[in-house]
Motif scaffolding. Structure first.
Motif, mmCIF file in Angstrom:
data_model
loop_
_atom_site.group_PDB
_atom_site.id
_atom_site.type_symbol
_atom_site.label_atom_id
_atom_site.label_comp_id
_atom_site.label_asym_id
_atom_site.label_seq_id
_atom_site.Cartn_x
_atom_site.Cartn_y
_atom_site.Cartn_z
ATOM 1 N N THR A 79 11.163 1.204 -2.697
ATOM 2 C CA THR A 79 12.454 0.678 -3.139
ATOM 3 C C THR A 79 13.548 1.721 -2.950
ATOM 4 O O THR A 79 13.460 2.837 -3.455
ATOM 5 N N ASN A 80 14.601 1.363 -2.209
ATOM 6 C CA ASN A 80 15.707 2.289 -1.974
ATOM 7 C C ASN A 80 16.934 1.517 -1.531
ATOM 8 O O ASN A 80 16.866 0.312 -1.264
ATOM 9 N N GLY A 81 18.062 2.217 -1.435
ATOM 10 C CA GLY A 81 19.331 1.563 -1.155
ATOM 11 C C GLY A 81 19.569 1.197 0.287
ATOM 12 O O GLY A 81 20.602 0.594 0.607
ATOM 13 N N VAL A 82 18.652 1.524 1.178
ATOM 14 C CA VAL A 82 18.735 1.092 2.577
ATOM 15 C C VAL A 82 17.726 -0.027 2.825
ATOM 16 O O VAL A 82 18.069 -1.119 3.272
ATOM 17 N N GLY A 83 16.476 0.251 2.543
ATOM 18 C CA GLY A 83 15.419 -0.711 2.851
ATOM 19 C C GLY A 83 15.443 -1.966 2.014
ATOM 20 O O GLY A 83 15.211 -3.068 2.518
ATOM 21 N N THR A 84 15.738 -1.845 0.710
ATOM 22 C CA THR A 84 15.690 -3.024 -0.158
ATOM 23 C C THR A 84 16.814 -4.012 0.124
ATOM 24 O O THR A 84 16.554 -5.223 0.204
ATOM 25 N N PRO A 85 18.074 -3.589 0.318
ATOM 26 C CA PRO A 85 19.099 -4.566 0.712
ATOM 27 C C PRO A 85 18.776 -5.273 2.026
ATOM 28 O O PRO A 85 19.123 -6.440 2.206
ATOM 29 N N ALA A 86 18.100 -4.579 2.945
ATOM 30 C CA ALA A 86 17.726 -5.207 4.211
ATOM 31 C C ALA A 86 16.706 -6.317 3.988
ATOM 32 O O ALA A 86 16.711 -7.326 4.703
ATOM 33 N N GLY A 128 0.775 -1.231 0.000
ATOM 34 C CA GLY A 128 0.000 0.000 0.000
ATOM 35 C C GLY A 128 0.809 1.285 0.000
ATOM 36 O O GLY A 128 0.266 2.359 0.267
ATOM 37 N N VAL A 129 2.106 1.215 -0.327
ATOM 38 C CA VAL A 129 2.922 2.433 -0.400
ATOM 39 C C VAL A 129 2.547 3.199 -1.668
ATOM 40 O O VAL A 129 2.460 2.619 -2.749
ATOM 41 N N ASP A 130 2.311 4.500 -1.536
ATOM 42 C CA ASP A 130 1.932 5.336 -2.670
ATOM 43 C C ASP A 130 3.187 5.914 -3.302
ATOM 44 O O ASP A 130 3.938 6.639 -2.649
ATOM 45 N N PRO A 131 3.444 5.635 -4.591
ATOM 46 C CA PRO A 131 4.682 6.113 -5.223
ATOM 47 C C PRO A 131 4.732 7.616 -5.424
ATOM 48 O O PRO A 131 5.807 8.173 -5.630
ATOM 49 N N ASP A 132 3.590 8.288 -5.357
ATOM 50 C CA ASP A 132 3.567 9.723 -5.636
ATOM 51 C C ASP A 132 3.407 10.584 -4.391
ATOM 52 O O ASP A 132 3.412 11.803 -4.481
ATOM 53 N N HIS A 133 3.261 9.945 -3.241
ATOM 54 C CA HIS A 133 3.130 10.706 -2.001
ATOM 55 C C HIS A 133 4.167 10.190 -1.007
ATOM 56 O O HIS A 133 4.074 9.062 -0.538
ATOM 57 N N ASP A 134 5.134 11.028 -0.740
ATOM 58 C CA ASP A 134 6.261 10.651 0.110
ATOM 59 C C ASP A 134 5.854 10.780 1.575
ATOM 60 O O ASP A 134 5.924 11.849 2.159
ATOM 61 N N VAL A 135 5.367 9.687 2.160
ATOM 62 C CA VAL A 135 4.898 9.692 3.538
ATOM 63 C C VAL A 135 5.871 8.898 4.398
ATOM 64 O O VAL A 135 6.096 7.725 4.163
ATOM 65 N N PHE A 183 11.099 3.733 -5.923
ATOM 66 C CA PHE A 183 9.643 3.670 -6.002
ATOM 67 C C PHE A 183 9.023 5.045 -5.795
ATOM 68 O O PHE A 183 8.079 5.429 -6.498
ATOM 69 N N GLN A 184 9.526 5.794 -4.835
ATOM 70 C CA GLN A 184 8.996 7.127 -4.572
ATOM 71 C C GLN A 184 9.491 8.109 -5.635
ATOM 72 O O GLN A 184 10.681 8.179 -5.930
ATOM 73 N N ARG A 185 8.581 8.876 -6.181
ATOM 74 C CA ARG A 185 8.940 9.827 -7.237
ATOM 75 C C ARG A 185 9.985 10.833 -6.762
ATOM 76 O O ARG A 185 10.875 11.235 -7.510
ATOM 77 N N SER A 186 9.909 11.232 -5.486
ATOM 78 C CA SER A 186 10.830 12.243 -4.973
ATOM 79 C C SER A 186 12.281 11.774 -4.964
ATOM 80 O O SER A 186 13.198 12.597 -4.869
ATOM 81 N N GLN A 187 12.513 10.479 -5.072
ATOM 82 C CA GLN A 187 13.868 9.945 -4.994
ATOM 83 C C GLN A 187 14.482 9.630 -6.363
ATOM 84 O O GLN A 187 15.609 9.157 -6.446
ATOM 85 N N THR A 188 13.762 9.898 -7.436
ATOM 86 C CA THR A 188 14.201 9.431 -8.747
ATOM 87 C C THR A 188 15.359 10.242 -9.343
ATOM 88 O O THR A 188 15.871 9.891 -10.401
ATOM 89 N N SER A 189 15.783 11.298 -8.667
ATOM 90 C CA SER A 189 16.975 12.028 -9.113
ATOM 91 C C SER A 189 18.208 11.582 -8.327
ATOM 92 O O SER A 189 19.236 12.248 -8.356
ATOM 93 N N TRP A 190 18.102 10.449 -7.668
ATOM 94 C CA TRP A 190 19.109 9.982 -6.718
ATOM 95 C C TRP A 190 19.616 8.614 -7.127
ATOM 96 O O TRP A 190 18.939 7.869 -7.828
ATOM 97 N N THR A 191 20.806 8.277 -6.704
ATOM 98 C CA THR A 191 21.314 6.912 -6.884
ATOM 99 C C THR A 191 21.837 6.409 -5.539
ATOM 100 O O THR A 191 22.498 7.146 -4.803
ATOM 101 N N CYS A 192 21.481 5.179 -5.200
ATOM 102 C CA CYS A 192 21.836 4.618 -3.900
ATOM 103 C C CYS A 192 22.381 3.204 -4.081
ATOM 104 O O CYS A 192 21.861 2.436 -4.892
#
Length: 429
Positions: free
Chosen positions: A143-150, A55-62, A164-173
């Protein structure tokens, strides 16, 4: 031109902007249910499926709230990660600063405990909520470089719109798990992150290597502490005629007398001096030592009372078995492999041979050596309640299994064929 997932990864090394555009199209199509120009990498696609199901929303960074400074400090002082910070800093920080990256160290719950590196990148990270005390579990921020490897328990690089979150798509982890070398439990994750243009494919191997060096340091510290405890134990055990052993605070054995050596004893979470029932030793006199416990085995019968064994598989990566009976109750956290084995034994109360368990777990009945080795480890803490030939729970034990609400969350990263079949049914209860 169509790209395979491998092609996109290679493309990112030479043309990050173009690769980002391709991945943006992939993300948009995949999350909208359309046809993507290229399949996401399997590790990313599986992560997206998990967070969408959660239920994580990709367009709302909560995000949940930040931990207080006091709580961050408390966690820093109690986590084993504090022992390997010098290794992580030496292996990562000098290069990270030059390459416009930051190093982030999070605990096993995904909480950011340390952030260091390039000052300008740290400021940009603040804008993403990549702050001290932030919760970066995959189930919270996608999906991110901390939570997904865990979750997948291996190094993962997440590039641009693979987030997964739109706000993170300019980032690389790029993150790698750090596990306890004694039992494989997750301690935390070390991550190297930065703006999109800082991506380099070699970062994955680099971070993984440093994480393994940190684990090697933990192994060295463990062996050193056991040697110190042996020096304390030697004169104590020399005066004891019966069965006894000395263990550290986590139950790892330093020395024994009058009995076979066992690698570890399952201790209750809050052990105190006195007479205690400890598997597989039975009734013991427990005495405190500097850095550990002296356990004197008492040759007395097991206290009467029905035994109930509950296998709890409801919490991701926090699986446990609880044994309750006439002598009280105790709980033991399970490794992924032991969770699989006990689930299969609960599923088949009549028992399974080593070959049948090998078929259940690996799809290969010939892998009995691996099964027997793992069952030998299980019996170290549950031996009083297990039979063999075939392997099974004792007939007098009442066995229950707590399963996730969604069957697809049953040991979600297990590749065992029998577990995969269990995800399509209700299983034991």
């Amino acid at each position: 031109m169509a790209h395979s997932p491998t092609d996109v990864t290679q493309l990112a090394a030479v043309d990050a902007a173009r690769a980002a555009r391709v991945l943006s199209e992939v993300r948009a199509a995949t999350l909208s249910g359309g046809r993507a120009p290229v399949a996401p990498r399997p590790v990313i696609e599986q992560s997206w499926e998990r967070v969408l199901r959660g239920g994580v929303d990709p367009d709302h960074d909560v995000r949940s709230g930040l931990l207080s400074r006091e709580e961050v400090q408390r966690r820093r002082e109690t986590t084993a990660l504090r022992h390997v910070l010098p290794v992580l800093r030496e292996g990562l920080l000098s290069v990270a600063d030059i390459a416009h990256h930051i190093m982030v160290v999070a605990d096993h719950e995904g909480r950011v405990l340390w952030r260091e590196g390039n000052s300008s990148v740290l400021r940009r990270a603040d804008g993403l909520g990549f702050e001290l005390g932030a919760d970066w579990r995959e189930s919270v921020v996608g999906t991110n470089g901390v939570g997904t490897p865990a979750v997948v328990r291996r190094p993962v690089q997440v590039f641009a719109s693979e987030h997964f979150q739109r706000s993170q798509t300019s980032w690389t982890c790029t993150g790698a798990p750090i596990t306890d070398p004694r039992d494989g439990r997750l301690i935390g994750v070390v991550d190297i992150s930065g703006p999109l243009e800082t991506m380099h494919p070699a970062t994955l191997a680099w971070v993984d290597t440093v994480a393994k060096l940190a684990e090697a340091r933990l192994r060295e510290l463990h062996l050193t502490s056991l040697e110190r405890l042996r020096a304390v134990a030697a004169p104590v055990l020399a005066r004891i005629a019966g069965r006894a052993l000395v263990v550290d605070r986590d139950g790892w054995t330093a020395a024994v007398t009058g009995m076979p050596y066992t690698n570890r004893v399952a201790l209750p979470k809050s052990l105190s001096p006195g007479r205690r029932w400890l598997p597989p030793l039975g009734l013991c006199a427990v005495e405190s030592l500097a850095g550990g416990w002296l356990l004197r085995a008492a040759d007395e019968p097991v206290p009467p009372g029905a035994t109930r064994i509950v296998l709890d598989l409801t919490q991701p990566r926090r699986w446990s078995v609880t044994v309750s009976g006439g002598a009280g109750s105790w709980c033991h956290e399970l490794s992924p492999r032991h969770a699989e084995l006990l689930y299969l034994l609960a599923l088949h109360r009549a028992g399974r041979s080593a070959a049948e368990l090998a078929e259940d777990m690996f799809g290969d009945a010939g892998r009995t050596v691996t099964v027997r080795a793992e069952m030998s480890r299980v019996r170290r803490y549950l031996g009083a309640f297990l039979e063999h030939r075939p392997y099974r729970f004792g007939e007098d034990a009442e066995v229950g299994v707590l399963l996730p609400d969604d069957p697809r969350d049953l040991l979600p990263h297990s590749t065992a064929p029998a577990v995969a079949r269990g995800r399509t049914s209700t299983g034991p209860s």
